[in-house]
Design an enzyme around this catalytic site. Structure first.
Site, PDB file in Angstrom:
ATOM      1  N   GLU A   1      -2.474 -11.930   4.057  1.00  7.53           N
ATOM      2  CA  GLU A   1      -3.765 -11.644   3.422  1.00  7.53           C
ATOM      3  C   GLU A   1      -4.274 -12.763   2.517  1.00  7.53           C
ATOM      4  O   GLU A   1      -4.630 -12.528   1.375  1.00  7.53           O
ATOM      5  CB  GLU A   1      -3.656 -10.342   2.609  1.00  7.53           C
ATOM      6  CG  GLU A   1      -3.359  -9.147   3.469  1.00  7.53           C
ATOM      7  CD  GLU A   1      -3.219  -7.853   2.670  1.00  7.53           C
ATOM      8  OE1 GLU A   1      -3.803  -6.859   3.097  1.00  7.53           O
ATOM      9  OE2 GLU A   1      -2.535  -7.844   1.625  1.00  7.53           O
TER      10      GLU A   1
HETATM   11  C1  TNX Z   1      -1.291  -4.595   3.210  1.00  8.16           C
HETATM   12  S1  TNX Z   1       1.203  -5.297   4.533  1.00  8.16           S
HETATM   13  C2  TNX Z   1      -0.529  -5.470   2.442  1.00  8.16           C
HETATM   14  C3  TNX Z   1      -0.108  -5.070   1.105  1.00  8.16           C
HETATM   15  C4  TNX Z   1      -0.666  -3.746   0.707  1.00  8.16           C
HETATM   16  C5  TNX Z   1      -0.565  -2.793   1.870  1.00  8.16           C
HETATM   17  C6  TNX Z   1      -0.984  -1.399   1.551  1.00  8.16           C
HETATM   18  C7  TNX Z   1       0.957  -6.571   3.877  1.00  8.16           C
HETATM   19  C8  TNX Z   1       1.757  -7.666   4.382  1.00  8.16           C
HETATM   20  N1  TNX Z   1       0.014  -6.631   2.937  1.00  8.16           N
HETATM   21  O1  TNX Z   1      -0.479  -6.070   0.167  1.00  8.16           O
HETATM   22  O2  TNX Z   1       0.078  -3.264  -0.375  1.00  8.16           O
HETATM   23  O3  TNX Z   1      -1.373  -3.284   2.916  1.00  8.16           O
HETATM   24  O4  TNX Z   1      -0.759  -0.535   2.618  1.00  8.16           O
END
Ligand code: TNX
Length: 529
Positions: A345
Protein backbone atom coordinates in the site's frame (compact mmCIF):
# COMPACT_ATOMS: atom_id res chain seq x y z
CA UNK A 1 -28.58 -34.35 9.55
CA UNK A 2 -25.64 -34.62 11.87
CA UNK A 3 -25.56 -34.89 15.62
CA UNK A 4 -23.25 -35.49 18.54
CA UNK A 5 -24.05 -38.31 20.89
CA UNK A 6 -24.01 -37.92 24.63
CA UNK A 7 -21.25 -39.77 26.42
CA UNK A 8 -22.18 -43.35 27.30
CA UNK A 9 -20.17 -44.80 30.12
CA UNK A 10 -21.10 -48.46 30.33
CA UNK A 11 -17.96 -50.36 31.26
CA UNK A 12 -17.46 -53.21 28.80
CA UNK A 13 -14.24 -54.91 29.65
CA UNK A 14 -11.33 -54.61 31.94
CA UNK A 15 -8.11 -55.72 30.27
CA UNK A 16 -4.71 -55.40 31.86
CA UNK A 17 -5.74 -52.42 33.94
CA UNK A 18 -7.46 -50.57 31.10
CA UNK A 19 -11.17 -50.12 30.70
CA UNK A 20 -12.82 -49.84 27.30
CA UNK A 21 -16.21 -48.14 27.38
CA UNK A 22 -18.73 -47.19 24.75
CA UNK A 23 -18.27 -44.04 22.69
CA UNK A 24 -18.22 -40.41 23.76
CA UNK A 25 -18.15 -37.12 21.90
CA UNK A 26 -18.30 -38.67 18.47
CA UNK A 27 -20.16 -37.20 15.56
CA UNK A 28 -22.12 -39.20 13.02
CA UNK A 29 -22.03 -38.03 9.41
CA UNK A 30 -25.14 -39.28 7.60
CA UNK A 31 -24.79 -43.05 7.39
CA UNK A 32 -21.03 -42.95 7.96
CA UNK A 33 -19.72 -44.54 11.13
CA UNK A 34 -19.28 -42.36 14.19
CA UNK A 35 -15.98 -40.59 14.27
CA UNK A 36 -14.36 -38.11 16.63
CA UNK A 37 -14.60 -34.43 15.80
CA UNK A 38 -10.92 -33.77 15.08
CA UNK A 39 -9.79 -30.45 13.55
CA UNK A 40 -7.71 -30.46 11.44
CA UNK A 41 -8.85 -33.80 10.05
CA UNK A 42 -5.89 -36.22 9.73
CA UNK A 43 -4.55 -37.88 6.59
CA UNK A 44 -5.78 -41.28 7.78
CA UNK A 45 -7.78 -42.27 10.83
CA UNK A 46 -9.26 -45.64 11.78
CA UNK A 47 -11.37 -46.00 14.88
CA UNK A 48 -12.08 -49.42 16.33
CA UNK A 49 -15.80 -49.16 16.80
CA UNK A 50 -16.74 -47.79 20.18
CA UNK A 51 -13.78 -49.32 22.09
CA UNK A 52 -12.31 -46.83 24.53
CA UNK A 53 -9.02 -46.83 26.40
CA UNK A 54 -8.72 -45.30 29.84
CA UNK A 55 -6.09 -43.04 31.30
CA UNK A 56 -6.08 -43.32 35.09
CA UNK A 57 -4.04 -42.08 38.02
CA UNK A 58 -1.76 -45.07 37.61
CA UNK A 59 -1.00 -44.45 33.93
CA UNK A 60 2.50 -43.17 33.15
CA UNK A 61 4.14 -41.24 30.33
CA UNK A 62 7.27 -42.72 28.71
CA UNK A 63 9.54 -40.65 26.48
CA UNK A 64 12.52 -41.44 24.26
CA UNK A 65 15.76 -40.93 26.21
CA UNK A 66 17.85 -37.80 25.68
CA UNK A 67 14.96 -35.73 24.29
CA UNK A 68 14.36 -32.59 26.37
CA UNK A 69 11.56 -31.46 24.03
CA UNK A 70 9.71 -34.72 24.65
CA UNK A 71 10.20 -34.32 28.41
CA UNK A 72 8.59 -30.89 28.21
CA UNK A 73 5.72 -32.12 26.03
CA UNK A 74 5.17 -34.94 28.55
CA UNK A 75 5.08 -32.47 31.45
CA UNK A 76 2.57 -30.28 29.61
CA UNK A 77 0.42 -33.34 28.90
CA UNK A 78 0.56 -34.39 32.55
CA UNK A 79 -0.40 -30.82 33.58
CA UNK A 80 -3.34 -30.87 31.18
CA UNK A 81 -4.69 -34.07 32.72
CA UNK A 82 -3.90 -33.27 36.36
CA UNK A 83 -7.25 -31.70 37.38
CA UNK A 84 -9.30 -34.45 35.75
CA UNK A 85 -7.19 -37.29 37.15
CA UNK A 86 -6.48 -35.58 40.46
CA UNK A 87 -2.95 -36.86 39.99
CA UNK A 88 0.25 -35.99 38.17
CA UNK A 89 1.28 -38.85 35.93
CA UNK A 90 4.80 -40.23 36.32
CA UNK A 91 7.14 -39.37 33.47
CA UNK A 92 10.01 -41.75 32.72
CA UNK A 93 12.29 -42.76 29.88
CA UNK A 94 11.37 -45.63 27.61
CA UNK A 95 13.17 -48.70 29.00
CA UNK A 96 16.39 -49.30 27.02
CA UNK A 97 15.42 -52.79 25.90
CA UNK A 98 12.17 -51.46 24.49
CA UNK A 99 13.69 -48.51 22.63
CA UNK A 100 16.07 -50.76 20.66
CA UNK A 101 13.44 -52.90 19.01
CA UNK A 102 10.50 -50.63 19.77
CA UNK A 103 7.88 -53.12 20.90
CA UNK A 104 4.60 -51.50 21.88
CA UNK A 105 4.30 -49.89 25.29
CA UNK A 106 2.59 -51.72 28.12
CA UNK A 107 -1.11 -51.16 28.74
CA UNK A 108 -1.69 -48.00 30.74
CA UNK A 109 1.34 -46.21 29.29
CA UNK A 110 1.32 -43.13 27.06
CA UNK A 111 4.51 -43.32 25.06
CA UNK A 112 6.04 -40.36 23.20
CA UNK A 113 8.73 -41.63 20.91
CA UNK A 114 11.13 -40.43 18.22
CA UNK A 115 11.13 -42.90 15.33
CA UNK A 116 13.16 -42.17 12.19
CA UNK A 117 10.77 -44.09 9.94
CA UNK A 118 7.85 -41.63 10.33
CA UNK A 119 7.13 -40.24 6.87
CA UNK A 120 7.52 -36.47 7.30
CA UNK A 121 9.26 -34.02 9.63
CA UNK A 122 6.02 -32.79 11.18
CA UNK A 123 4.14 -36.06 10.80
CA UNK A 124 3.15 -38.48 13.52
CA UNK A 125 1.58 -41.86 14.06
CA UNK A 126 -0.85 -42.31 16.95
CA UNK A 127 -2.00 -45.73 18.09
CA UNK A 128 -4.49 -46.20 20.91
CA UNK A 129 -5.25 -49.79 21.95
CA UNK A 130 -6.56 -51.30 25.14
CA UNK A 131 -3.75 -53.88 25.38
CA UNK A 132 -0.82 -51.77 24.25
CA UNK A 133 -1.64 -48.32 25.56
CA UNK A 134 -1.17 -45.06 23.70
CA UNK A 135 1.83 -44.56 21.45
CA UNK A 136 2.71 -41.39 19.57
CA UNK A 137 5.71 -41.55 17.27
CA UNK A 138 7.27 -38.77 15.23
CA UNK A 139 10.48 -38.28 13.31
CA UNK A 140 10.90 -35.01 15.23
CA UNK A 141 9.61 -33.62 18.53
CA UNK A 142 7.32 -31.35 16.46
CA UNK A 143 5.63 -34.43 15.00
CA UNK A 144 5.15 -35.91 18.47
CA UNK A 145 3.76 -32.56 19.64
CA UNK A 146 1.14 -32.60 16.86
CA UNK A 147 0.24 -36.16 17.82
CA UNK A 148 -0.29 -34.96 21.39
CA UNK A 149 -2.59 -32.17 20.13
CA UNK A 150 -4.64 -34.85 18.36
CA UNK A 151 -4.74 -36.93 21.55
CA UNK A 152 -5.91 -33.81 23.40
CA UNK A 153 -8.85 -33.48 21.04
CA UNK A 154 -9.69 -37.17 21.48
CA UNK A 155 -9.93 -36.67 25.24
CA UNK A 156 -13.31 -35.52 26.56
CA UNK A 157 -13.61 -31.72 26.65
CA UNK A 158 -13.73 -31.96 30.45
CA UNK A 159 -9.95 -32.37 30.41
CA UNK A 160 -9.80 -28.66 29.63
CA UNK A 161 -11.70 -27.67 32.77
CA UNK A 162 -9.26 -26.40 35.36
CA UNK A 163 -11.69 -27.10 38.19
CA UNK A 164 -12.86 -30.49 36.96
CA UNK A 165 -14.26 -33.11 39.36
CA UNK A 166 -11.79 -35.98 39.24
CA UNK A 167 -12.78 -38.65 36.74
CA UNK A 168 -11.23 -41.31 34.55
CA UNK A 169 -10.31 -40.08 31.10
CA UNK A 170 -11.00 -42.26 28.10
CA UNK A 171 -10.02 -42.01 24.46
CA UNK A 172 -11.22 -44.06 21.49
CA UNK A 173 -9.15 -46.97 20.26
CA UNK A 174 -7.61 -45.61 17.08
CA UNK A 175 -4.84 -45.62 14.54
CA UNK A 176 -4.04 -42.24 13.04
CA UNK A 177 -1.29 -41.51 10.53
CA UNK A 178 -0.93 -37.83 9.82
CA UNK A 179 1.22 -35.14 8.29
CA UNK A 180 0.55 -31.58 7.13
CA UNK A 181 -0.29 -30.54 3.59
CA UNK A 182 1.66 -27.27 3.85
CA UNK A 183 4.93 -26.44 5.61
CA UNK A 184 3.73 -22.90 6.47
CA UNK A 185 0.60 -22.79 8.61
CA UNK A 186 0.52 -19.23 9.80
CA UNK A 187 -1.37 -16.55 11.61
CA UNK A 188 -0.54 -12.86 11.61
CA UNK A 189 -1.29 -10.52 14.46
CA UNK A 190 -1.21 -6.74 14.04
CA UNK A 191 0.19 -5.47 17.35
CA UNK A 192 0.84 -2.03 15.81
CA UNK A 193 -2.68 -0.59 15.38
CA UNK A 194 -3.47 -1.79 18.89
CA UNK A 195 -0.85 -3.28 21.13
CA UNK A 196 -1.30 -6.77 22.58
CA UNK A 197 0.60 -7.46 25.78
CA UNK A 198 2.90 -10.51 25.95
CA UNK A 199 0.36 -12.48 28.03
CA UNK A 200 -2.26 -12.02 25.28
CA UNK A 201 0.19 -13.08 22.59
CA UNK A 202 1.04 -16.20 24.63
CA UNK A 203 -2.62 -17.09 24.86
CA UNK A 204 -2.89 -16.70 21.07
CA UNK A 205 0.20 -18.92 20.68
CA UNK A 206 -1.47 -21.60 22.84
CA UNK A 207 -4.54 -21.55 20.63
CA UNK A 208 -2.42 -21.64 17.46
CA UNK A 209 -0.50 -24.66 18.73
CA UNK A 210 -3.71 -26.50 19.60
CA UNK A 211 -4.70 -26.28 15.92
CA UNK A 212 -1.22 -27.24 14.62
CA UNK A 213 -0.24 -23.80 13.26
CA UNK A 214 3.52 -23.33 13.11
CA UNK A 215 4.17 -19.65 12.27
CA UNK A 216 3.13 -16.47 14.05
CA UNK A 217 3.88 -13.35 12.04
CA UNK A 218 3.93 -10.25 14.22
CA UNK A 219 3.21 -6.97 12.44
CA UNK A 220 5.52 -4.96 14.71
CA UNK A 221 5.29 -1.50 13.20
CA UNK A 222 2.82 0.66 11.36
CA UNK A 223 1.77 4.31 11.14
CA UNK A 224 0.14 4.12 14.57
CA UNK A 225 2.86 2.42 16.58
CA UNK A 226 6.35 0.94 16.75
CA UNK A 227 6.26 -2.10 19.05
CA UNK A 228 9.79 -3.56 19.27
CA UNK A 229 12.74 -2.15 21.19
CA UNK A 230 15.63 -1.13 18.92
CA UNK A 231 18.53 -0.02 21.13
CA UNK A 232 20.25 2.09 18.47
CA UNK A 233 17.09 4.16 17.80
CA UNK A 234 15.39 4.38 21.21
CA UNK A 235 12.76 7.01 20.31
CA UNK A 236 11.06 4.40 18.13
CA UNK A 237 9.49 2.87 21.20
CA UNK A 238 9.54 5.73 23.73
CA UNK A 239 7.79 8.06 21.28
CA UNK A 240 6.69 5.92 18.32
CA UNK A 241 5.25 3.22 20.57
CA UNK A 242 3.39 5.57 22.88
CA UNK A 243 -0.03 5.50 21.25
CA UNK A 244 -2.43 3.42 19.14
CA UNK A 245 -5.51 3.72 16.93
CA UNK A 246 -8.01 5.92 18.74
CA UNK A 247 -5.29 7.55 20.86
CA UNK A 248 -4.87 4.86 23.54
CA UNK A 249 -1.70 4.17 25.46
CA UNK A 250 0.15 1.92 22.99
CA UNK A 251 3.04 -0.17 24.26
CA UNK A 252 6.01 -2.16 22.99
CA UNK A 253 8.01 -5.32 23.59
CA UNK A 254 11.39 -4.97 25.24
CA UNK A 255 14.08 -7.26 23.88
CA UNK A 256 13.50 -9.43 26.94
CA UNK A 257 9.72 -9.58 26.31
CA UNK A 258 10.42 -10.53 22.73
CA UNK A 259 12.95 -13.23 23.68
CA UNK A 260 10.37 -14.67 26.09
CA UNK A 261 7.73 -14.75 23.34
CA UNK A 262 10.13 -16.48 20.95
CA UNK A 263 10.98 -19.10 23.59
CA UNK A 264 7.32 -19.62 24.47
CA UNK A 265 6.45 -20.06 20.80
CA UNK A 266 9.44 -22.32 20.15
CA UNK A 267 8.32 -24.65 22.94
CA UNK A 268 5.08 -25.03 20.98
CA UNK A 269 6.88 -25.47 17.64
CA UNK A 270 5.83 -22.03 16.43
CA UNK A 271 8.25 -19.76 14.60
CA UNK A 272 7.82 -16.03 15.19
CA UNK A 273 8.27 -13.96 12.04
CA UNK A 274 8.88 -10.25 12.70
CA UNK A 275 7.61 -7.61 10.27
CA UNK A 276 8.76 -4.03 9.96
CA UNK A 277 6.40 -2.58 7.37
CA UNK A 278 8.12 -0.22 4.90
CA UNK A 279 8.49 2.03 2.92
CA UNK A 280 4.92 3.08 3.76
CA UNK A 281 3.05 2.36 7.03
CA UNK A 282 6.04 4.07 8.67
CA UNK A 283 4.65 7.21 10.35
CA UNK A 284 5.55 6.05 13.87
CA UNK A 285 9.24 5.96 12.91
CA UNK A 286 9.05 9.24 10.96
CA UNK A 287 7.41 10.87 14.00
CA UNK A 288 10.24 9.59 16.23
CA UNK A 289 13.18 10.90 14.14
CA UNK A 290 12.92 14.15 12.11
CA UNK A 291 16.03 13.23 10.10
CA UNK A 292 14.20 10.32 8.47
CA UNK A 293 11.86 12.78 6.72
CA UNK A 294 12.69 14.42 3.37
CA UNK A 295 11.91 17.84 4.83
CA UNK A 296 13.65 17.12 8.15
CA UNK A 297 10.45 17.71 10.10
CA UNK A 298 8.87 14.96 12.21
CA UNK A 299 5.14 14.51 11.61
CA UNK A 300 2.74 14.12 14.54
CA UNK A 301 1.91 10.67 15.85
CA UNK A 302 -1.05 9.18 13.97
CA UNK A 303 -4.06 7.49 15.54
CA UNK A 304 -6.48 7.17 12.59
CA UNK A 305 -6.90 4.19 10.24
CA UNK A 306 -6.02 5.55 6.79
CA UNK A 307 -3.29 3.69 4.89
CA UNK A 308 -0.61 4.54 2.33
CA UNK A 309 0.05 8.20 3.20
CA UNK A 310 3.45 7.84 4.88
CA UNK A 311 6.73 6.92 3.26
CA UNK A 312 10.41 6.69 4.03
CA UNK A 313 12.52 9.30 2.28
CA UNK A 314 13.91 6.76 -0.21
CA UNK A 315 16.61 9.10 -1.59
CA UNK A 316 18.28 9.79 1.77
CA UNK A 317 21.25 7.68 2.91
CA UNK A 318 20.16 7.85 6.53
CA UNK A 319 17.06 5.84 5.59
CA UNK A 320 19.25 2.87 4.72
CA UNK A 321 21.49 3.36 7.75
CA UNK A 322 18.31 3.23 9.85
CA UNK A 323 17.01 0.12 8.10
CA UNK A 324 20.39 -1.58 8.42
CA UNK A 325 20.45 -0.90 12.18
CA UNK A 326 16.88 -2.13 12.66
CA UNK A 327 17.39 -5.27 10.57
CA UNK A 328 20.71 -5.99 12.30
CA UNK A 329 19.13 -5.82 15.76
CA UNK A 330 16.07 -7.79 14.65
CA UNK A 331 18.24 -10.44 13.03
CA UNK A 332 20.09 -10.94 16.31
CA UNK A 333 16.76 -11.23 18.17
CA UNK A 334 15.31 -13.67 15.61
CA UNK A 335 16.43 -17.30 15.50
CA UNK A 336 14.10 -17.92 12.53
CA UNK A 337 15.42 -17.39 9.00
CA UNK A 338 12.86 -14.70 8.03
CA UNK A 339 12.36 -10.97 8.30
CA UNK A 340 9.19 -9.54 6.76
CA UNK A 341 9.75 -6.14 5.12
CA UNK A 342 6.12 -5.23 4.38
CA UNK A 343 6.03 -3.36 1.08
CA UNK A 344 2.25 -2.91 0.88
CA UNK A 345 0.00 0.00 0.00
CA UNK A 346 2.57 2.56 -1.06
CA UNK A 347 0.77 5.57 -2.49
CA UNK A 348 3.46 8.26 -2.57
CA UNK A 349 6.36 6.68 -4.52
CA UNK A 350 6.65 5.96 -8.22
CA UNK A 351 7.27 2.44 -9.52
CA UNK A 352 11.00 3.01 -9.96
CA UNK A 353 11.48 4.43 -6.46
CA UNK A 354 9.49 1.55 -5.00
CA UNK A 355 11.35 -1.14 -6.93
CA UNK A 356 14.77 0.21 -6.02
CA UNK A 357 13.80 0.53 -2.38
CA UNK A 358 12.57 -3.08 -2.14
CA UNK A 359 15.67 -4.37 -3.91
CA UNK A 360 17.96 -2.49 -1.54
CA UNK A 361 16.09 -3.61 1.57
CA UNK A 362 15.99 -7.28 0.56
CA UNK A 363 19.77 -6.98 0.12
CA UNK A 364 20.10 -5.60 3.67
CA UNK A 365 18.03 -8.51 5.00
CA UNK A 366 20.19 -10.96 3.08
CA UNK A 367 23.39 -9.31 4.35
CA UNK A 368 22.18 -10.00 7.88
CA UNK A 369 21.71 -13.67 7.04
CA UNK A 370 17.93 -13.68 6.70
CA UNK A 371 15.36 -14.30 3.97
CA UNK A 372 13.01 -11.43 3.14
CA UNK A 373 9.25 -11.81 2.93
CA UNK A 374 7.12 -9.08 1.37
CA UNK A 375 3.44 -8.40 0.72
CA UNK A 376 2.52 -9.16 -2.88
CA UNK A 377 3.31 -5.68 -4.26
CA UNK A 378 7.02 -6.55 -3.92
CA UNK A 379 6.66 -8.81 -6.94
CA UNK A 380 7.11 -5.64 -9.05
CA UNK A 381 10.72 -5.37 -7.85
CA UNK A 382 13.58 -7.60 -9.02
CA UNK A 383 13.44 -10.18 -6.27
CA UNK A 384 16.15 -12.48 -5.05
CA UNK A 385 15.22 -16.11 -5.76
CA UNK A 386 14.86 -16.68 -2.03
CA UNK A 387 12.49 -13.78 -1.30
CA UNK A 388 9.03 -15.02 -0.31
CA UNK A 389 5.91 -13.28 -1.60
CA UNK A 390 2.80 -13.05 0.58
CA UNK A 391 -0.30 -12.83 -1.59
CA UNK A 392 -3.12 -10.79 -0.05
CA UNK A 393 -4.98 -8.62 -2.61
CA UNK A 394 -7.93 -10.52 -4.06
CA UNK A 395 -7.69 -8.58 -7.33
CA UNK A 396 -3.94 -8.91 -7.80
CA UNK A 397 -3.03 -11.10 -10.76
CA UNK A 398 0.34 -12.42 -9.71
CA UNK A 399 2.72 -13.90 -12.22
CA UNK A 400 5.61 -14.91 -10.01
CA UNK A 401 8.92 -15.96 -11.52
CA UNK A 402 9.15 -19.76 -11.60
CA UNK A 403 10.60 -20.93 -8.30
CA UNK A 404 9.22 -18.02 -6.23
CA UNK A 405 7.61 -19.29 -3.06
CA UNK A 406 4.25 -17.86 -2.02
CA UNK A 407 2.38 -17.60 1.25
CA UNK A 408 -1.35 -17.28 0.60
CA UNK A 409 -3.39 -14.79 2.64
CA UNK A 410 -6.28 -13.95 0.32
CA UNK A 411 -8.09 -11.07 2.04
CA UNK A 412 -11.54 -12.08 0.77
CA UNK A 413 -11.13 -15.55 2.27
CA UNK A 414 -8.89 -15.51 5.33
CA UNK A 415 -8.49 -11.92 6.53
CA UNK A 416 -9.93 -12.67 9.94
CA UNK A 417 -10.39 -8.95 10.58
CA UNK A 418 -13.20 -8.92 7.99
CA UNK A 419 -16.70 -8.89 9.44
CA UNK A 420 -18.58 -12.19 9.42
CA UNK A 421 -21.72 -10.53 8.12
CA UNK A 422 -23.43 -7.15 8.02
CA UNK A 423 -24.37 -7.41 11.69
CA UNK A 424 -20.85 -7.97 12.98
CA UNK A 425 -19.77 -4.94 14.99
CA UNK A 426 -16.03 -5.63 15.10
CA UNK A 427 -13.90 -5.77 11.97
CA UNK A 428 -13.63 -4.12 8.58
CA UNK A 429 -15.30 -5.10 5.31
CA UNK A 430 -13.21 -3.71 2.48
CA UNK A 431 -12.63 -7.27 1.14
CA UNK A 432 -16.26 -8.30 1.73
CA UNK A 433 -17.80 -10.26 4.56
CA UNK A 434 -15.94 -13.44 5.46
CA UNK A 435 -18.33 -15.87 7.09
CA UNK A 436 -17.12 -19.22 8.37
CA UNK A 437 -17.69 -21.23 5.14
CA UNK A 438 -15.86 -18.58 3.09
CA UNK A 439 -12.71 -18.99 5.20
CA UNK A 440 -12.95 -22.79 4.85
CA UNK A 441 -14.20 -23.57 1.34
CA UNK A 442 -11.26 -22.83 -0.92
CA UNK A 443 -8.34 -24.73 -2.32
CA UNK A 444 -4.89 -23.11 -2.11
CA UNK A 445 -3.77 -25.12 -5.15
CA UNK A 446 -6.36 -23.56 -7.47
CA UNK A 447 -6.58 -20.04 -6.03
CA UNK A 448 -4.12 -18.40 -8.41
CA UNK A 449 -4.15 -19.39 -12.08
CA UNK A 450 -0.74 -20.66 -13.13
CA UNK A 451 0.54 -21.03 -9.55
CA UNK A 452 0.89 -24.74 -8.80
CA UNK A 453 0.72 -26.22 -5.32
CA UNK A 454 4.48 -26.79 -5.39
CA UNK A 455 5.00 -22.98 -5.42
CA UNK A 456 2.88 -22.56 -2.31
CA UNK A 457 4.75 -22.60 0.95
CA UNK A 458 1.51 -22.39 2.84
CA UNK A 459 -1.37 -20.37 4.17
CA UNK A 460 -1.49 -17.53 6.69
CA UNK A 461 -4.51 -15.85 8.28
CA UNK A 462 -3.91 -12.21 9.28
CA UNK A 463 -5.82 -10.30 11.92
CA UNK A 464 -5.41 -6.54 11.54
CA UNK A 465 -6.29 -4.69 14.69
CA UNK A 466 -7.76 -1.34 13.66
CA UNK A 467 -11.07 -2.26 15.36
CA UNK A 468 -9.81 -4.60 18.10
CA UNK A 469 -8.53 -3.59 21.48
CA UNK A 470 -8.71 -6.69 23.66
CA UNK A 471 -7.90 -10.38 23.64
CA UNK A 472 -11.61 -11.09 23.72
CA UNK A 473 -12.09 -9.03 20.51
CA UNK A 474 -9.27 -11.01 18.94
CA UNK A 475 -10.82 -14.35 19.92
CA UNK A 476 -14.18 -13.26 18.54
CA UNK A 477 -12.70 -12.67 15.10
CA UNK A 478 -10.44 -15.73 15.23
CA UNK A 479 -13.02 -18.31 16.35
CA UNK A 480 -14.39 -20.20 14.56
CA UNK A 481 -12.70 -19.14 11.30
CA UNK A 482 -9.25 -19.86 12.68
CA UNK A 483 -10.09 -23.57 13.00
CA UNK A 484 -11.14 -23.55 9.32
CA UNK A 485 -7.84 -22.04 8.23
CA UNK A 486 -6.00 -24.64 10.31
CA UNK A 487 -7.71 -27.37 8.32
CA UNK A 488 -7.11 -25.64 4.96
CA UNK A 489 -3.41 -25.56 5.81
CA UNK A 490 -3.06 -29.05 7.31
CA UNK A 491 -5.56 -31.53 5.85
CA UNK A 492 -5.56 -33.13 2.41
CA UNK A 493 -7.94 -31.31 0.05
CA UNK A 494 -9.85 -34.52 -0.75
CA UNK A 495 -10.57 -35.10 2.96
CA UNK A 496 -12.28 -31.71 3.35
CA UNK A 497 -15.91 -30.70 2.94
CA UNK A 498 -17.91 -27.91 4.54
CA UNK A 499 -20.66 -30.25 5.70
CA UNK A 500 -18.24 -32.56 7.50
CA UNK A 501 -16.24 -29.66 8.88
CA UNK A 502 -19.32 -27.84 10.15
CA UNK A 503 -20.28 -30.86 12.22
CA UNK A 504 -16.82 -31.27 13.69
CA UNK A 505 -16.72 -27.54 14.39
CA UNK A 506 -19.97 -27.73 16.32
CA UNK A 507 -18.50 -30.48 18.49
CA UNK A 508 -15.61 -28.19 19.47
CA UNK A 509 -17.90 -25.64 21.13
CA UNK A 510 -17.73 -27.19 24.59
CA UNK A 511 -13.96 -27.27 24.37
CA UNK A 512 -13.86 -23.57 23.50
CA UNK A 513 -16.22 -22.80 26.37
CA UNK A 514 -14.01 -24.78 28.74
CA UNK A 515 -11.02 -22.78 27.49
CA UNK A 516 -12.94 -19.53 27.99
CA UNK A 517 -12.71 -18.55 24.32
CA UNK A 518 -14.98 -15.72 23.26
CA UNK A 519 -16.08 -17.37 20.01
CA UNK A 520 -18.61 -16.06 17.48
CA UNK A 521 -21.46 -18.56 17.43
CA UNK A 522 -22.07 -18.28 13.70
CA UNK A 523 -25.60 -19.18 12.58
CA UNK A 524 -23.93 -21.09 9.73
CA UNK A 525 -23.01 -23.81 12.25
CA UNK A 526 -25.46 -25.96 14.24
CA UNK A 527 -23.75 -25.67 17.59
CA UNK A 528 -24.17 -28.45 20.15
CA UNK A 529 -24.19 -26.64 23.46
C1 TNX B 1 -4.74 -3.92 4.25
S1 TNX B 1 -3.08 -6.31 4.11
C2 TNX B 1 -3.50 -3.72 4.85
C3 TNX B 1 -3.43 -3.33 6.25
C4 TNX B 1 -4.78 -3.11 6.84
C5 TNX B 1 -5.71 -4.20 6.38
C6 TNX B 1 -7.07 -4.15 7.00
C7 TNX B 1 -2.02 -5.32 3.98
C8 TNX B 1 -0.76 -5.86 3.52
N1 TNX B 1 -2.31 -4.04 4.24
O1 TNX B 1 -2.63 -2.17 6.39
O2 TNX B 1 -4.66 -3.14 8.23
O3 TNX B 1 -5.85 -4.10 4.98
O4 TNX B 1 -7.85 -5.24 6.63
Amino acid sequence: MTRATAPVTAGLLVAAGLIAVAGALFVACGEAPMRPALIPWPVSATFTNSARVAITKTSAIEVSPGQPDLQRIAHDLADLMRPALDATLDIREIPASASASAPPPAAGVIRLEIVAAVASDEGYDLTIASDTGIRITGRTPAGVFYGVQTLRQLLPFSVELRGARPHTLTVPAAHIVDQPRFAWRGAMLDVARHFFAPADVKRYIDLLAFYKFNHLHLHLSDDQGWRIEIASWPNLTTHGGSTAVGGGAGGFYTKQDYADLIAYARDRFITIVPEIDMPSHINAALASYPELNCNGVAPALYTGIEVGFSSFCVEKDITYKFIDDVVRELAVMTPAPYIHIGGDEVKTLNAQQYGQFVERVQGIVQAHGKTAIGWDEVIHAKLLPTTIVQYWRPDASLKPEPGTKLILSPANKIYLDMKYDANTVLGLNWAGNVDVPVAYEWNPATLLPGVPESAILGVEAPIWSETLTTLSDLEFLAFPRFAGVAEVAWSPQEARSWTGFRTRLAAQAQRWSALGINAYWSPKVEWQR
